[in-house]
Scaffold this active site. Sequence first.
Site, PDB file in Angstrom:
ATOM      1  NE  ARG A   1      11.233 -12.441  22.064  1.00 29.29           N
ATOM      2  CZ  ARG A   1      11.183 -12.337  20.741  1.00 29.29           C
ATOM      3  NH1 ARG A   1      11.737 -11.296  20.133  1.00 29.29           N
ATOM      4  NH2 ARG A   1      10.608 -13.265  20.019  1.00 29.29           N
TER       5      ARG A   1
ATOM      6  CG  HIS B   1       4.453 -11.882  31.821  1.00 26.79           C
ATOM      7  ND1 HIS B   1       3.953 -10.754  31.206  1.00 26.79           N
ATOM      8  CD2 HIS B   1       4.396 -12.859  30.882  1.00 26.79           C
ATOM      9  CE1 HIS B   1       3.595 -11.044  29.967  1.00 26.79           C
ATOM     10  NE2 HIS B   1       3.866 -12.326  29.736  1.00 26.79           N
TER      11      HIS B   1
ATOM     12  CG  HIS C   1       1.507  -9.802  26.651  1.00 25.26           C
ATOM     13  ND1 HIS C   1       2.351 -10.215  25.654  1.00 25.26           N
ATOM     14  CD2 HIS C   1       1.445 -10.829  27.547  1.00 25.26           C
ATOM     15  CE1 HIS C   1       2.784 -11.443  25.917  1.00 25.26           C
ATOM     16  NE2 HIS C   1       2.253 -11.823  27.067  1.00 25.26           N
TER      17      HIS C   1
END
Length: 328
Positions: free
Chosen positions: A196, A176, A100
Site C-alpha cells: 500500500r 493502481h 504489487h
Amino acid sequence: MNNKPFLLRPTGKDYIWGGRRLNDDFAKNIDMSPLAETWECSTHPDGPSYAVGGEFDGKSLAEILRENPHFLGHHPRTKGELPILIKFIDAKRDLSVQVHPDDDYANKFENGQLGKTEMWYVMDAKADAQLVYGVSHDVEAEAIRHSIANGTLEKYLQHVAIKPDDVFYIEAGTIHAIGAGSLVAEIQENSNLTYRLYDYDRVDRNGNRRPLHIDKALAVANLKASSQPKQPLRCLKYRQGCATELLCRCKYFEVNRLLINTERVKGLVSYHSDEDSFRVLLCTNGCGTIFMNNGEFIPVFRGDCIFFPAASMSVKLHGKMQFLDIRG
C-alpha cells in the site's frame, strides 16, 4: 478424459472498503459485513476455496490438487501448483492506492513467493466509477514519498473512467486502485502480496490505520508515465448456442468470455478441458445447468465458480449464462 468438474465455495474477506453486493446479488451467504472479496478459486492459505458436492465435498481445493496432481495438467506454468487465484471484488469505497511486486522481487525478498500480475473484468460500475492506472507523468520516487506525507499523491495518479464489460490488464509494478462503486472479477497470479502506498488516512473498526508499505512499493513501482489503457480488440466467434471472445492472454493465464444461450436451439453446448491444463468457469450472469455424461448435473447461478480438472469429461451446458472461461 473423464475427470469430473466440481463446484467451489469461496472464502470471504471483510476489508473496510467492501459492501453487501456479493451477499445480496450473488447469494454468497457469508456472515461478514462488509463482504469485500470472495476468493472463488484459490489454494492460497490466506483464503482457500472448497469443493461443494460430489466425491470431494468439503475438501479444500489445495487438498484435492495435492491428492490429484494430474488435475493441473502438463502446462509448464503450473509447476505442480495452481498458478492462479480468482476473486470477486465489491468496492463500495475506494481501495487503497497500491502496487504489487513481480516474480523476481517476490522470490528474492518475500521468501520465494510469486509476484502478482492481474486482470480485471468489470461486471458493474456506477456512472462515475473510476480506477487508478499508473502515473500520469514521469515522477521520481522521492516526489511520491513527499506527496504521500502531505496528502497530495492524487496529482500524480492517472484516473480512468470504467463501465461494465471493460477489461484491464494490471502488470506487476503498476500503481493502481479500484474506485468506489465497482464490481469486479479478478484473475491473478497465486499471490497475496500487496504494497500500500496510500489509504486515505482511513481507520479500521478498531480505530487503527492500516499499515503502508512505502519503501517496498517504491522499490517495485513503475514511475514512468503510463499510457491511457485501451480496451482490447474483441471479436465474438459464434457457434450454435454460444459465442466466445478472447479478453486476455499473458504468460500467467488466458481468459475468454463465454456466452451460452440454448433457449432457442435444440442442441446443448459441449465443453471440456484438454490434457494440457485445467479450466475454470466463473459465472458472471444468468443461470443454467452443466450436464455430465454420467447422468449427474450441476445447477449454475450467477456468481458460481466451477473447476474443470485437466482431461475433464465432456459436459453439456444449457441455459442463458455468461462465464469467464479461465485457463491456467
